[in-house]
Design a protein around this motif. Sequence first.
Motif, PDB file in Angstrom:
ATOM      1  N   ARG A 221     -50.696 -22.662 -57.021  1.00  0.00           N
ATOM      2  CA  ARG A 221     -50.060 -21.518 -57.205  1.00  0.00           C
ATOM      3  C   ARG A 221     -48.858 -21.115 -58.157  1.00  0.00           C
ATOM      4  O   ARG A 221     -48.807 -20.388 -58.842  1.00  0.00           O
ATOM      5  N   LEU A 222     -48.009 -22.215 -58.235  1.00  0.00           N
ATOM      6  CA  LEU A 222     -47.080 -22.044 -59.137  1.00  0.00           C
ATOM      7  C   LEU A 222     -47.331 -22.423 -60.546  1.00  0.00           C
ATOM      8  O   LEU A 222     -47.163 -21.749 -61.399  1.00  0.00           O
ATOM      9  N   SER A 247     -43.314 -10.503 -52.131  1.00  0.00           N
ATOM     10  CA  SER A 247     -42.701 -10.938 -53.224  1.00  0.00           C
ATOM     11  C   SER A 247     -41.455 -12.229 -52.861  1.00  0.00           C
ATOM     12  O   SER A 247     -41.392 -13.105 -53.499  1.00  0.00           O
ATOM     13  N   SER A 248     -41.026 -11.827 -51.829  1.00  0.00           N
ATOM     14  CA  SER A 248     -39.867 -12.595 -51.271  1.00  0.00           C
ATOM     15  C   SER A 248     -40.716 -13.961 -50.519  1.00  0.00           C
ATOM     16  O   SER A 248     -39.684 -14.860 -51.067  1.00  0.00           O
ATOM     17  N   ALA A 249     -41.790 -13.997 -50.278  1.00  0.00           N
ATOM     18  CA  ALA A 249     -42.330 -15.194 -49.865  1.00  0.00           C
ATOM     19  C   ALA A 249     -42.761 -15.896 -50.997  1.00  0.00           C
ATOM     20  O   ALA A 249     -42.541 -17.093 -51.100  1.00  0.00           O
ATOM     21  N   PHE A 250     -43.270 -15.295 -52.049  1.00  0.00           N
ATOM     22  CA  PHE A 250     -43.358 -16.275 -53.293  1.00  0.00           C
ATOM     23  C   PHE A 250     -41.907 -16.599 -53.969  1.00  0.00           C
ATOM     24  O   PHE A 250     -42.142 -17.856 -54.358  1.00  0.00           O
ATOM     25  N   ILE A 251     -41.154 -15.967 -53.986  1.00  0.00           N
ATOM     26  CA  ILE A 251     -39.966 -16.474 -54.373  1.00  0.00           C
ATOM     27  C   ILE A 251     -39.353 -17.680 -53.632  1.00  0.00           C
ATOM     28  O   ILE A 251     -38.673 -18.425 -54.201  1.00  0.00           O
ATOM     29  N   LEU A 257     -39.756 -25.162 -54.948  1.00  0.00           N
ATOM     30  CA  LEU A 257     -40.382 -25.985 -55.868  1.00  0.00           C
ATOM     31  C   LEU A 257     -39.587 -26.232 -57.244  1.00  0.00           C
ATOM     32  O   LEU A 257     -40.000 -27.460 -57.904  1.00  0.00           O
ATOM     33  N   THR A 258     -39.022 -25.232 -57.622  1.00  0.00           N
ATOM     34  CA  THR A 258     -38.280 -25.444 -59.091  1.00  0.00           C
ATOM     35  C   THR A 258     -36.668 -25.703 -58.976  1.00  0.00           C
ATOM     36  O   THR A 258     -36.189 -25.752 -59.743  1.00  0.00           O
TER      37      THR A 258
END
Length: 276
Positions: A221-222, A247-251, A257-258
């Motif tokens: 996904r990243l 969006s908070s879950a994605f962030i 990961l980054t």
Amino acid sequence: MPKSHSKPHSQHLRQPPFIDTLPVPVYFRTEHMPSHATYPSMCHPWGEFVYSFSGITEVTTREDYFLAPPHMALWIAPGTEHVGFNHAETVHCSVYIKRELCAALPAQTCAVMVSPLVRAMLEHLRALPPQGHDGVESPTRARLLRVLVDQLGTCATTGSYLPHPDDPELDAVLKVFHDNPADNRPLADLAAAFHMSERTLMRHAQRELGMSLTEWRARLRLVRALPLLQAGRSVESVALDLGYATSSAFIAMFRRLTGTSPGKFIARPANHQVSG
């Protein structure tokens, strides 16, 4: 490497700038690759650090498949037979490093998590006039390149950032995520769709990928998110497209990961000129 991930047919063949020797101990160059471009098979005596400014750079060796999403990198160890290619338009840089300077760098080809300092140095080098093939350069640039090599040795490595399995059953499962990264089925349901137990699927993933299936899906996904964010898509729309409820879950995934937020990770100085 599974046949489904073999190098695609190329429309553009690029030739490397050097074959047998380097003109200087450390050489930096940038390359703008059109869609469906490739290099010929190479096996050079120096190490090569490949960093993607945009697009996804892909490399195959005899045993493995590697990719560098935007703002991430690959390390190709000296003496590694490899082929570099890309499906979509890509801008990357290569840092060629003589074998004698590679002692602190990984002995094996791998993906590299680039530190903020290294990223800033690469952006600075990219903005400078291109280095000639004769290797003539200023003492200041030569010192900067040596510092860059030292810093590369401190970056974390991850093997293949998005590894591919040899097991055909697991490869079929992963194809589900490749085709639809937003697929949020529980692992038990996914395993049942392929006539195996959840425990068997988890065991296959850990053995073949070196990580859990959940971690592999997050990395996929990243990889899919970065080009969309670079193209100007909002964090919210990208998160929804990739199957996140908020969006908070994605962030949160992105930070894990980054090490930073999507906005800071994508942001880079504007108006850079790309040299060939």
